[in-house]
Every structure is written in structure tokens, then in C-alpha cells.
Design a protein around this motif. Structure first.
Motif, PDB file in Angstrom:
ATOM      1  N   GLU A  42       0.900  -1.251  -0.113  1.00 37.18           N
ATOM      2  CA  GLU A  42      -0.073  -0.141  -0.117  1.00 37.18           C
ATOM      3  C   GLU A  42       0.866   1.338   0.065  1.00 37.18           C
ATOM      4  OE1 GLU A  42      -4.139   1.172   2.110  1.00 37.18           O
ATOM      5  OE2 GLU A  42      -2.613   0.507   3.368  1.00 37.18           O
ATOM      6  N   ARG A 101       0.922   4.233  -2.828  1.00 33.15           N
ATOM      7  CA  ARG A 101       0.693   5.481  -2.623  1.00 33.15           C
ATOM      8  C   ARG A 101       1.777   6.449  -3.116  1.00 33.15           C
ATOM      9  NH1 ARG A 101      -2.117   8.468   1.112  1.00 33.15           N
ATOM     10  NH2 ARG A 101      -2.686   6.866   2.019  1.00 33.15           N
ATOM     11  N   GLU A 102       3.202   5.970  -3.103  1.00 32.69           N
ATOM     12  CA  GLU A 102       4.100   6.941  -3.888  1.00 32.69           C
ATOM     13  C   GLU A 102       3.826   6.849  -5.294  1.00 32.69           C
ATOM     14  OE1 GLU A 102       8.080   5.192  -2.964  1.00 32.69           O
ATOM     15  OE2 GLU A 102       7.721   5.188  -0.776  1.00 32.69           O
ATOM     16  N   VAL A 161       0.962   9.378  -5.811  1.00 32.84           N
ATOM     17  CA  VAL A 161       1.114  10.828  -5.620  1.00 32.84           C
ATOM     18  C   VAL A 161       2.124  11.201  -6.518  1.00 32.84           C
ATOM     19  CG1 VAL A 161       2.360  12.495  -3.977  1.00 32.84           C
ATOM     20  CG2 VAL A 161       0.951  10.397  -3.098  1.00 32.84           C
ATOM     21  N   VAL A 164      -7.817  10.028  -1.026  1.00 32.03           N
ATOM     22  CA  VAL A 164      -6.488   9.284  -1.364  1.00 32.03           C
ATOM     23  C   VAL A 164      -6.147   8.247  -0.740  1.00 32.03           C
ATOM     24  CG1 VAL A 164      -3.960   9.579  -1.500  1.00 32.03           C
ATOM     25  CG2 VAL A 164      -5.488  11.684  -1.836  1.00 32.03           C
ATOM     26  N   ASP A 165      -6.583   8.101   0.570  1.00 29.46           N
ATOM     27  CA  ASP A 165      -6.447   6.882   1.429  1.00 29.46           C
ATOM     28  C   ASP A 165      -7.349   5.767   0.720  1.00 29.46           C
ATOM     29  OD1 ASP A 165      -4.906   7.811   2.916  1.00 29.46           O
ATOM     30  OD2 ASP A 165      -6.367   8.493   4.460  1.00 29.46           O
ATOM     31  N   VAL A 177      -6.072   4.490  -2.694  1.00 30.77           N
ATOM     32  CA  VAL A 177      -4.771   3.653  -2.529  1.00 30.77           C
ATOM     33  C   VAL A 177      -5.298   2.249  -2.079  1.00 30.77           C
ATOM     34  CG1 VAL A 177      -2.660   3.347  -1.152  1.00 30.77           C
ATOM     35  CG2 VAL A 177      -3.246   5.556  -2.277  1.00 30.77           C
ATOM     36  N   ARG A 178      -6.081   2.334  -1.095  1.00 34.41           N
ATOM     37  CA  ARG A 178      -6.556   1.155  -0.355  1.00 34.41           C
ATOM     38  C   ARG A 178      -7.350   0.326  -1.335  1.00 34.41           C
ATOM     39  NH1 ARG A 178      -7.750  -0.957   4.641  1.00 34.41           N
ATOM     40  NH2 ARG A 178      -5.542   0.084   5.041  1.00 34.41           N
TER      41      ARG A 178
END
Length: 213
Positions: free
Chosen positions: A63, A67-68, A71, A104-105, A108-109
Motif C-alpha cells: 500500500e 501511494r508513492e 502521488v 487518497v486513502d 490507494v486502499r
């Protein structure tokens, strides 16, 4: 109503991301003559080592790696506002702030939980189309090792001050952002923006095993 996209479409989308991030070197480098193709290839080159190493790692590590990528490669503000649609205008400043943080969370999840779907598919960037909006569409194809028809994946990219950013992914003609937008609107219409925020937070905080259902 479940605010996640269907298992088939979501799996195909993440396969597209996974093979994109695994496609480096070799003949594909010759395709990167258009700046949009160069951007997509570069995104994969930068992320491939960490993501390949994390495919069998604990979910938290996968995860974090995803995320990287999100973004770095996606225009998160544009994506988030588009998915919320007309409700962005009626949201308070505090609701907008909370929404962008949890969005965003959530994204990503949802997508990181599907990385295990990658199983040796081959990714080929085939062409770039200049869209009338000013965006570019990078048309790609995923060939599955098990056979069957290839999966068509389009990456919509837009030039920003810092360079190209991905603003949408379409799998077999189905836009992932439009799909999320319809689902989010359904929740807001029934529960309001605070209800959507609550649902998104619940998804983010739920056990990983239940995210794909």
C-alpha cells in the motif's frame, strides 16, 4: 450501495497498473518518442524495483509503495474533484479538506488490495491520441498469459506545470473515474456528503480482506 467498482473491472484496472509499473527496458523503450509515452514509461521505471519487491510483502508495504506511485504520477486534486462532481461546489471547506484526505486513502486502499491480481501479463503501449480537450490518451494493451482476448487500457494524461499527470484510466472503454463518480453521487444523494465521508473512512479502516468484496 457498495461504493467499490465491480471485481472484474477493478481487477483489470489494477492489472493495467501493475503491468505498467513492471514494463521497463527492452523494445518498449523505443516506443517512448512522444512525451506522454515517455512519462508513462518513466513512471514505471521509477517504481518497478520497489513494487516488484513488495508484491509478496505485507499489505501495508504494498500500500505504501502504491501511494508513492499515485502521488507521483496522478493529478490527485483533479481526480478527487472530478469524482465528487457537482457536490464539490456545495461542500464546505472543511468537507472538501476531509474528502481529499480520505479520497487518497480510499483510492490507494482499493487499488493496492488488487496488486496480487498481477500474474505475468504483458503490457504494450501502442499509440498516443491527441484529444480535443488538450489531453493525450496513451492507448495500451494487456496480453494475458492464459490466452484470451487482450485487455485494452487507455491512460488519459494531462500536462501540468510539473509535467504530465495521469487523470483517468479506462479499461475496455469503461472510465474508472466515471464509475467512481456515479457511485459516490449515489451515496451523497442518499446520505449527504458527511455520509460519503463516513463510508469512505469505514472502507479505509476495514480489514484488508474485506476490501475486495
Amino acid at each position: 450501495m457498495n461504493i467499490l467498482v465491480s471485481r472484474r473491472i477493478l481487477t483489470a484496472a489494477v492489472i493495467g497498473l501493475a503491468v505498467l509499473l513492471s514494463a521497463t527496458g527492452g523494445p518498449r523503450a523505443a516506443l517512448c518518442e512522444d512525451p506522454a509515452l515517455t512519462f508513462i514509461q518513466s513512471l514505471g521505471d521509477q517504481a518497478v524495483d520497489s513494487l516488484r519487491d513488495n508484491l509478496d510483502s505485507p499489505f501495508a508495504e504494498r500500500e505504501a509503495a502504491f501511494r508513492e506511485v499515485m502521488v507521483r504520477g496522478f493529478d490527485i486534486p483533479i481526480v478527487g474533484r472530478f469524482v465528487l462532481g457537482r457536490h464539490w461546489r456545495t461542500a464546505t471547506k472543511e468537507q472538501r479538506r476531509e474528502y481529499m484526505a480520505v479520497f487518497v486513502d480510499f483510492i490507494v486502499r482499493v487499488y493496492a488490495s488488487r496488486f496480487d491480481s498481477y500474474g505475468g501479463e504483458l503490457f504494450t503501449a501502442r499509440s498516443v491520441i491527441d484529444d480535443e480537450s488538450g489531453d493525450k490518451i496513451v492507448r495500451a494493451q494487456i496480453v494475458r498469459p492464459s490466452g484470451g482476448d487482450p485487455i485494452a487500457v487507455d491512460f488519459r494524461v494531462r500536462m501540468r506545470d510539473e509535467g504530465y499527470k495521469v487523470i483517468d484510466i479506462s479499461v475496455e472503454g469503461i472510465s474508472m473515474l466515471h464509475t467512481h463518480r456515479v457511485e459516490f453521487a449515489s451515496v451523497v444523494n442518499r446520505k449527504g456528503i458527511d455520509g460519503l465521508l463516513s463510508d469512505l473512512r469505514a472502507r479505509v479502516e476495514a480489514p484488508v480482506g474485506g476490501e475486495a468484496e
